[in-house]
Design a protein around this motif. Structure first.
Motif, short mmCIF file in Angstrom:
data_model
loop_
_atom_site.label_atom_id
_atom_site.label_comp_id
_atom_site.label_asym_id
_atom_site.label_seq_id
_atom_site.Cartn_x
_atom_site.Cartn_y
_atom_site.Cartn_z
N GLU A 28 68.88 30.76 60.08
CA GLU A 28 67.51 30.34 60.32
C GLU A 28 66.56 30.92 59.26
OE1 GLU A 28 69.69 31.20 64.20
OE2 GLU A 28 69.07 32.39 62.46
N TRP A 29 65.54 30.14 58.96
CA TRP A 29 64.50 30.63 58.05
C TRP A 29 63.63 31.67 58.76
CZ3 TRP A 29 63.84 30.15 53.00
CH2 TRP A 29 64.45 29.08 52.32
N ILE A 30 63.21 32.68 57.99
CA ILE A 30 62.29 33.70 58.49
C ILE A 30 61.28 34.00 57.39
CG2 ILE A 30 62.02 36.06 59.32
CD1 ILE A 30 64.82 35.94 60.44
N ARG A 31 60.02 34.06 57.78
CA ARG A 31 58.95 34.47 56.86
C ARG A 31 58.32 35.75 57.43
NH1 ARG A 31 56.11 30.21 57.11
NH2 ARG A 31 56.55 29.09 55.16
N PRO A 32 58.65 36.92 56.86
CA PRO A 32 58.04 38.17 57.34
C PRO A 32 56.52 38.12 57.24
CG PRO A 32 59.89 38.63 55.87
CD PRO A 32 59.59 37.16 55.75
N TYR A 33 55.86 38.61 58.27
CA TYR A 33 54.41 38.45 58.40
C TYR A 33 53.78 39.75 58.85
CZ TYR A 33 50.80 34.75 58.64
OH TYR A 33 49.74 33.92 58.40
N THR A 34 52.64 40.09 58.25
CA THR A 34 51.90 41.28 58.67
C THR A 34 50.75 40.88 59.59
OG1 THR A 34 50.26 41.26 56.88
CG2 THR A 34 52.40 42.31 56.42
N HIS A 35 50.07 41.90 60.13
CA HIS A 35 48.92 41.66 60.99
C HIS A 35 47.61 41.63 60.19
CE1 HIS A 35 51.84 42.86 64.12
NE2 HIS A 35 51.09 42.15 64.93
N ASN A 36 47.71 41.59 58.88
CA ASN A 36 46.52 41.61 58.04
C ASN A 36 45.89 40.21 58.00
OD1 ASN A 36 44.59 41.76 55.97
ND2 ASN A 36 45.78 43.27 54.83
N VAL A 37 44.80 40.05 58.72
CA VAL A 37 44.14 38.75 58.81
C VAL A 37 43.52 38.37 57.46
CG1 VAL A 37 42.31 37.44 59.95
CG2 VAL A 37 43.68 39.07 61.26
N ALA A 38 43.01 39.35 56.73
CA ALA A 38 42.33 39.09 55.46
C ALA A 38 43.26 38.43 54.44
CB ALA A 38 41.74 40.37 54.90
N THR A 39 44.55 38.82 54.45
CA THR A 39 45.51 38.25 53.49
C THR A 39 46.39 37.18 54.13
OG1 THR A 39 47.20 39.94 53.95
CG2 THR A 39 45.57 40.43 52.22
N LYS A 40 46.04 36.77 55.35
CA LYS A 40 46.81 35.77 56.08
C LYS A 40 48.28 36.14 56.20
CE LYS A 40 43.74 31.87 55.16
NZ LYS A 40 43.62 30.47 54.67
N GLY A 41 48.51 37.42 56.54
CA GLY A 41 49.86 37.88 56.82
C GLY A 41 50.72 38.20 55.62
#
Length: 231
Positions: A28-41
């Motif tokens: 499966e594809w996965i895109r790691p994401y942060t909680h930084n709203v300013a940089t859109k994850g």
């Protein structure tokens, strides 16, 4: 939850990085994401830096501690990860090994239509949505466009033209940092090439100015060690 993913795309996003890969176990594809709203994850540089100071590279198999899915209806592959745990490289694969393990993403179209963008409401009836694909394209060319009132200190605009499944796609934005740097030094014009014909496509977040989600050639990949960019 720990998951081992092989990195197939890493491009610049809002000053940081957009990273994506496929799970080694399930494909499966996965895109790691942060909680930084300013940089859109987007993922910051320090998070893609290993303990020895080296950086995450394409085809690295990386062990990441993931938390919850981001529940983004247009990007269901987005997962928050534990930002306190360093990423660890556990293996290295080749493009051929990735394809042999999980295959390509065989789709009729690149993200549901023949255009370079779409509106979310246009695919409301589609239950299985996706925003990452690995496909083999043909007839690839990079167009180095000259914007109106272009100045030398501006970045040149790059667009990818290609064919896939009988459809000619035009003017896709290019996220691949290597390609952008290489062709950014070229004169305005059209450059054809064949070595990098496996493409990771990504569907962007919605642009607030027009409500569209754009399709981006996030990474162009080629087989073998000797991959040459066109002259």
């Amino acid at each position: 939850m720990q998951r081992d993913i092989v990195i197939l795309a890493a491009s610049e996003k809002n000053g940081d990085y957009c990273v994506a890969g496929v799970d080694i176990a399930g494909g499966e594809w996965i895109r790691p994401y942060t909680h930084n709203v300013a940089t859109k994850g987007a993922v910051p540089l320090e998070h893609i830096t290993y303990a020895d100071g080296s950086h995450v590279r394409l085809f690295d198999v990386v062990r990441i501690d993931f938390a919850d899915n981001c529940h983004n209806p247009m990007q269901p592959e987005n997962f928050y990860y534990d930002e306190t745990v360093r990423w660890r490289k556990v293996d290295k694969l080749t493009l051929d090994e990735v394809i042999n393990r999980r295959g390509l993403d065989d789709r009729a179209k690149i993200f549901f239509n023949d255009d370079r963008s779409l509106f979310e409401h246009s695919i409301q009836t589609i239950k299985k949505r996706e925003s990452l694909l690995l496909v083999k394209a043909t007839d690839l060319s990079i167009v180095v466009e000259q914007p109106p009132n272009f100045h030398r200190d501006q970045s040149k605009k790059l667009r990818l033209n290609f064919s896939y499944n009988g459809v000619n796609y035009q003017r896709f934005a290019v996220g691949d940092t290597r390609i952008r740097r290489y062709f950014g030094e070229k004169n305005f014009g059209v450059y054809h090439f064949a070595d990098f014909n496996f493409v990771v496509f990504s569907l962007t977040d919605k642009f607030e100015v027009n409500g569209k989600n754009y399709k981006v050639a996030a990474q162009l990949l080629g087989r073998g060690r000797r991959q040459t960019l066109p002259a």
